[in-house]
Design an enzyme around this catalytic site. Structure first.
Site, PDB file in Angstrom:
ATOM      1  N   HIS A  76       0.862  -1.187   0.000  1.00 54.71           N
ATOM      2  CA  HIS A  76       0.000   0.000   0.000  1.00 54.71           C
ATOM      3  C   HIS A  76       0.896   1.233   0.000  1.00 54.71           C
ATOM      4  O   HIS A  76       1.347   1.689   1.047  1.00 54.71           O
ATOM      5  CB  HIS A  76      -0.917  -0.039   1.239  1.00 54.71           C
ATOM      6  N   HIS A  84       1.415   4.918  -2.369  1.00 56.47           N
ATOM      7  CA  HIS A  84       1.061   5.803  -3.485  1.00 56.47           C
ATOM      8  C   HIS A  84       2.339   6.493  -3.922  1.00 56.47           C
ATOM      9  O   HIS A  84       2.962   7.204  -3.124  1.00 56.47           O
ATOM     10  CB  HIS A  84       0.038   6.847  -3.035  1.00 56.47           C
ATOM     11  N   HIS A  93      -9.313   0.977  -1.632  1.00 55.22           N
ATOM     12  CA  HIS A  93      -9.349   1.561  -0.289  1.00 55.22           C
ATOM     13  C   HIS A  93     -10.777   1.415   0.243  1.00 55.22           C
ATOM     14  O   HIS A  93     -11.742   1.714  -0.474  1.00 55.22           O
ATOM     15  CB  HIS A  93      -9.020   3.053  -0.332  1.00 55.22           C
ATOM     16  N   GLU A 145     -11.202   3.147   5.773  1.00 53.73           N
ATOM     17  CA  GLU A 145     -10.170   4.021   6.357  1.00 53.73           C
ATOM     18  C   GLU A 145     -10.923   5.077   7.171  1.00 53.73           C
ATOM     19  O   GLU A 145     -10.901   5.048   8.399  1.00 53.73           O
ATOM     20  CB  GLU A 145      -9.333   4.674   5.253  1.00 53.73           C
ATOM     21  N   ASP A 189       1.845   3.896   2.877  1.00 54.68           N
ATOM     22  CA  ASP A 189       0.819   4.762   2.278  1.00 54.68           C
ATOM     23  C   ASP A 189       1.440   5.956   1.537  1.00 54.68           C
ATOM     24  O   ASP A 189       1.625   5.878   0.324  1.00 54.68           O
ATOM     25  CB  ASP A 189      -0.176   5.224   3.351  1.00 54.68           C
ATOM     26  N   ASP A 190       1.718   7.046   2.243  1.00 55.21           N
ATOM     27  CA  ASP A 190       2.297   8.252   1.635  1.00 55.21           C
ATOM     28  C   ASP A 190       3.447   8.723   2.523  1.00 55.21           C
ATOM     29  O   ASP A 190       3.321   9.730   3.248  1.00 55.21           O
ATOM     30  CB  ASP A 190       1.232   9.354   1.540  1.00 55.21           C
TER      31      ASP A 190
HETATM   32  N1  HPA Z   1      -6.571   7.289   1.291  1.00 58.61           N
HETATM   33  C1  HPA Z   1      -7.232   7.637   0.185  1.00 58.61           C
HETATM   34  N2  HPA Z   1      -6.630   8.150  -0.865  1.00 58.61           N
HETATM   35  C2  HPA Z   1      -5.314   8.312  -0.832  1.00 58.61           C
HETATM   36  C3  HPA Z   1      -4.586   7.981   0.275  1.00 58.61           C
HETATM   37  C4  HPA Z   1      -5.244   7.420   1.394  1.00 58.61           C
HETATM   38  O1  HPA Z   1      -4.674   7.089   2.442  1.00 58.61           O
HETATM   39  N3  HPA Z   1      -3.298   8.272  -0.027  1.00 58.61           N
HETATM   40  C5  HPA Z   1      -3.260   8.760  -1.278  1.00 58.61           C
HETATM   41  N4  HPA Z   1      -4.478   8.791  -1.774  1.00 58.61           N
HETATM   42 ZN    ZN Z   2      -3.672   4.792   0.543  1.00 59.13          ZN
END
Ligand code: HPA
Ligand code: ZN
Length: 349
Positions: free
Chosen positions: A25, A27, A209, A212, A290-291
């Site tokens: 996971h 991006h 996703h 969350e 994630d990011d």
């Molecule tokens: N959630 C949804 N969209 C996203 C995320 C995330 O954590 N990171 C980058 N785009």
């Molecule tokens: Zn994500």
């Protein structure tokens, strides 16, 4: 003699680093470090609303998913050329390799770029060149998961898919799956039923996703309406015991991102994150970043922070690493080889 906690942390980090892990996971636009943001802005003549790198970092105080997405999409505006996409992915892969990542499944958001007039070919070509280089020079394999932006319409997603499909053969070694990201609330999975059905028919691997910020019904929708094999995040699944029981029974992987959840206030304190409870209940939990450029940590930081906050022991950490290999879209023979390597690595002191 009492042990030094700093030494214990360093020893644990070294042990975790040596475990072969998959990152599932991630991006790629979320790996844009402020330094590179400035470098690319200068290279492309893009004006940034920040004075310097420190001002960018100071702006990363998020209250929820949307407050992050606003800065994330703005930051991606510096990515213009094939070289930019190459450099972004190359920097991430180098960093991931240093953390012991042996395989990465990388999401990218073509709509963020095509909406600015960047051809989708530019995005594919730049990312692919870096991924192939990392495979050849670092032995780190990776795939691309083309992710649709859920705040846009399904028609937009279908158009994006049609733009990308002529490139499928050229990138057949890399582009193996699709995902669904961006603002979750008010954009249920059912909105994308047709595009997922088409991708399933085309033989793509499917993830999305869900759960969350969105409710457990979105996890249910991702499974039933979209037919996904994996859930990205999914941490709200335990609000529905029947859903959680099904995830456990079907061994549906959850790609959990602890530092992301903390930064976006999905949890208020890592010690209260439910990933340990989910894992101990038998869910197929994996840890991911994630990011990482926005959330303050790459994959090893996520393992370390979780281990410390939740008292995960080495068996549990090894299970998380094993789950990441099992939950990947790698062929069975590759999984078996990496799981053997993991079994060796866990025995190091
Ligand atoms: N959630 C949804 N969209 C996203 C995320 C995330 O954590 N990171 C980058 N785009
Ligand atoms: Zn994500």
């Amino acid at each position: 003699m009492p042990t030094d906690p700093t030494e214990d942390q360093a020893a644990l980090r070294g042990w975790l680093r040596a475990l072969p892990k998959a990152e599932l996971h991630l991006h790629i636009e979320g790996t844009l470090e402020p330094e590179m943001m400035f470098e690319l802005a200068a290279r492309n003549g893009v004006r940034l609303p920040y004075a310097d790198v420190r001002a960018v970092r100071e702006a990363y105080q998020f209250t929820d998913l949307q407050s992050f997405l606003d800065l994330y999409y703005a930051g991606a505006g510096v990515l213009c050329t094939q070289q930019d996409f190459h450099d972004l992915a190359a920097a991430y892969l180098t960093r991931a390799h240093a953390d012991g990542v042996v395989h990465a499944e990388i999401m990218f958001d073509p709509q963020t770029h095509t909406a600015r007039g960047i051809p989708i070919q530019t995005v594919f070509a730049g990312l692919a060149s870096a991924l192939r280089e990392a495979r050849d020079t670092l032995g780190l394999t990776s795939v691309l998961l083309l992710s649709f932006l859920r705040h846009l319409s399904e028609e937009d997603a279908l158009r994006t898919l049609e733009q990308a499909l002529p490139l499928r053969e050229t990138y057949a070694d890399l582009w193996t799956g699709i995902g669904l990201d961006s603002g979750e609330r008010g954009n249920p999975p059912e909105k994308f039923t047709r595009v997922y059905a088409r991708c399933a028919q085309l033989g793509f691997r499917l993830t999305a996703h869900a759960g969350e910020e969105g409710p457990p019904e979105y996890v249910r929708g991702a499974l039933d309406a979209l037919g996904v094999e994996r859930i990205d995040h999914g941490v709200r699944s335990d609000e529905d015991p029947a859903l959680l029981a099904e995830l456990i029974r079907r061994r549906i992987p959850l790609t959990v991102c602890p530092l992301s959840n903390l930064k976006l206030r999905v949890v208020d304190d890592l010690s209260r994150h439910n990933l340990a409870r989910l894992l101990r209940a038998g869910a197929m939990v994996t840890l991911n970043s994630d990011d990482p450029a926005y959330f303050g940590g790459y994959i090893l930081d996520n393992y370390m922070a979780s281990a410390t906050a939740l008292d995960l022991d080495r068996d549990e950490l090894a299970t998380l690493a094993g789950n990441s290999l099992q939950a990947s879209f790698l062929p069975l023979a590759d999984k078996a080889r990496l799981l053997d390597r993991l079994a060796q690595a866990v025995t190091q002191p």
